[in-house]
Design an enzyme around this catalytic site. Sequence first.
Site, mmCIF file in Angstrom:
data_model
loop_
_atom_site.group_PDB
_atom_site.id
_atom_site.type_symbol
_atom_site.label_atom_id
_atom_site.label_comp_id
_atom_site.label_asym_id
_atom_site.label_seq_id
_atom_site.Cartn_x
_atom_site.Cartn_y
_atom_site.Cartn_z
ATOM 1 N N HIS A 71 0.896 -1.392 0.020
ATOM 2 C CA HIS A 71 -0.213 0.376 -0.225
ATOM 3 C C HIS A 71 0.578 1.621 -0.176
ATOM 4 O O HIS A 71 1.479 1.734 0.704
ATOM 5 C CB HIS A 71 -1.049 -0.257 0.949
ATOM 6 C CG HIS A 71 -0.161 0.315 2.356
ATOM 7 N ND1 HIS A 71 -0.216 0.937 3.109
ATOM 8 C CD2 HIS A 71 0.028 -0.986 3.315
ATOM 9 C CE1 HIS A 71 0.354 1.045 4.137
ATOM 10 N NE2 HIS A 71 0.591 -0.311 5.295
ATOM 11 N N ASP A 188 6.534 2.062 6.173
ATOM 12 C CA ASP A 188 5.063 1.698 5.872
ATOM 13 C C ASP A 188 3.677 2.194 5.577
ATOM 14 O O ASP A 188 3.604 3.161 5.611
ATOM 15 C CB ASP A 188 4.710 1.543 7.674
ATOM 16 C CG ASP A 188 3.195 0.688 7.575
ATOM 17 O OD1 ASP A 188 2.679 0.036 6.740
ATOM 18 O OD2 ASP A 188 2.793 0.918 8.716
ATOM 19 N N GLU A 222 -5.219 0.433 3.021
ATOM 20 C CA GLU A 222 -5.113 0.167 3.968
ATOM 21 C C GLU A 222 -4.975 0.507 5.332
ATOM 22 O O GLU A 222 -4.715 0.319 6.910
ATOM 23 C CB GLU A 222 -3.768 -0.299 3.785
ATOM 24 C CG GLU A 222 -3.245 -1.969 4.404
ATOM 25 C CD GLU A 222 -2.402 -2.142 6.008
ATOM 26 O OE1 GLU A 222 -2.426 -2.282 6.746
ATOM 27 O OE2 GLU A 222 -2.250 -0.577 6.073
ATOM 28 N N GLU A 223 -4.242 1.933 5.684
ATOM 29 C CA GLU A 223 -4.160 2.211 6.669
ATOM 30 C C GLU A 223 -5.188 2.822 7.655
ATOM 31 O O GLU A 223 -5.579 2.707 8.863
ATOM 32 C CB GLU A 223 -3.082 3.755 7.414
ATOM 33 C CG GLU A 223 -1.940 3.585 6.336
ATOM 34 C CD GLU A 223 -0.814 2.768 7.171
ATOM 35 O OE1 GLU A 223 -1.166 2.399 8.477
ATOM 36 O OE2 GLU A 223 0.528 2.066 7.614
ATOM 37 N N ASP A 242 3.805 -5.651 3.662
ATOM 38 C CA ASP A 242 4.136 -4.960 4.727
ATOM 39 C C ASP A 242 5.194 -4.712 5.623
ATOM 40 O O ASP A 242 5.691 -6.184 6.126
ATOM 41 C CB ASP A 242 2.404 -4.889 5.217
ATOM 42 C CG ASP A 242 2.007 -3.539 5.474
ATOM 43 O OD1 ASP A 242 3.074 -2.659 5.349
ATOM 44 O OD2 ASP A 242 1.157 -3.314 5.614
ATOM 45 N N HIS A 322 4.882 3.214 12.488
ATOM 46 C CA HIS A 322 4.146 4.299 12.771
ATOM 47 C C HIS A 322 4.861 5.830 13.439
ATOM 48 O O HIS A 322 3.854 6.349 14.253
ATOM 49 C CB HIS A 322 2.581 3.973 13.673
ATOM 50 C CG HIS A 322 1.845 3.632 12.597
ATOM 51 N ND1 HIS A 322 0.693 3.205 13.292
ATOM 52 C CD2 HIS A 322 2.294 2.597 11.619
ATOM 53 C CE1 HIS A 322 0.014 2.214 12.085
ATOM 54 N NE2 HIS A 322 1.000 1.994 10.999
#
Length: 345
Positions: A71, A188, A222-223, A242, A322
Amino acid sequence: MKIQPNEEYIISLLKKLLDTPSPSGYTRSIMEIVREEADNLGFPLEWNAKGGAIISLKGENTGNTIALSAHVDTLGAMVRSVTSHGTLRITSVGGFMMNSIENEYCQIHTRGGKVYTGTILSAHPSVHVYADVRTFERKESNMEVRIDEMVETKEDVLKLGIAVGDFISFDARAVITPSGYIKSRHLDDKASVAALFGLLESSRREAWMPKYDVKLLISNYEEVGHGASYIPADIREMIAIDMGAIGDDLSCKETDVSICAKDSSGPYDYDMTSRLIELAKQLELPYAVDIYPQYGSDASAALKGGSNIRAALVGPGVHASHAMERTHKQAVVNTSRLLAAYIRA
């Protein structure tokens, strides 16, 4: 045939992706880069209704289609409200800690096409002014964006064209060190997207084909949980690519390819996971098998969406997910090598 992805191509594309803002829901610009790369390499691309990309790689045999998914959407925020003193209240896009974005530079993207810069701060940002500055809770209602324009009131901000619902992207600040580390926000999952394009570039340059048809799914939600909730009906196997998490009770390092055996959606397919482990051993790639209980993937979304597939999960090891993330070139390139070996087997 030994497949060797082009590291220079992968890392150059990764830097370009990292430098392009793409919070979930605001991904048109980065999807245009995806389209251009697919066109340059000569692979057909189509769009799903949500704006995600499906890139086709023809195989030697028909009757089975494998999906490789990554993603391009990232964490970010939106304007929740404009304050009376000319700052912006925010609402999160994706799951992250407020303290991970404190003091971060950002961009505000208006629906009129203008872009303004700013800084995300606590509403009590100065030790010289606020006695509770160290204990003041970092939560959405206590964070604001200071805009780099001469604004002192809500009306001043509205005159700029900034409004509720405008997207806010966090500056990635991507750096590639001489030792091969890549430190940046949004690895990510842009590192995995670059790894997939490394596979495509290798297939075109070295003129090899996968055993079966392959579809690369580049998702853009996706997030927020539904990136690959829909996938084409002909897909029977899916590998989500991922980032691999690093930390307490985990084996993965930034130089490793992570192979996830189970995440919050449950165990991944036993045979696919075992095959990936065996190929990593054969290729002598540094890898780790881990369990990620606070994690979900595009494959999780596809399974929950009712897709009749087997699924697995791999990706480069990424530290401080993150937040201000870091991986290594070796992990990104080796992820591409492992995937190429899997679809060739």
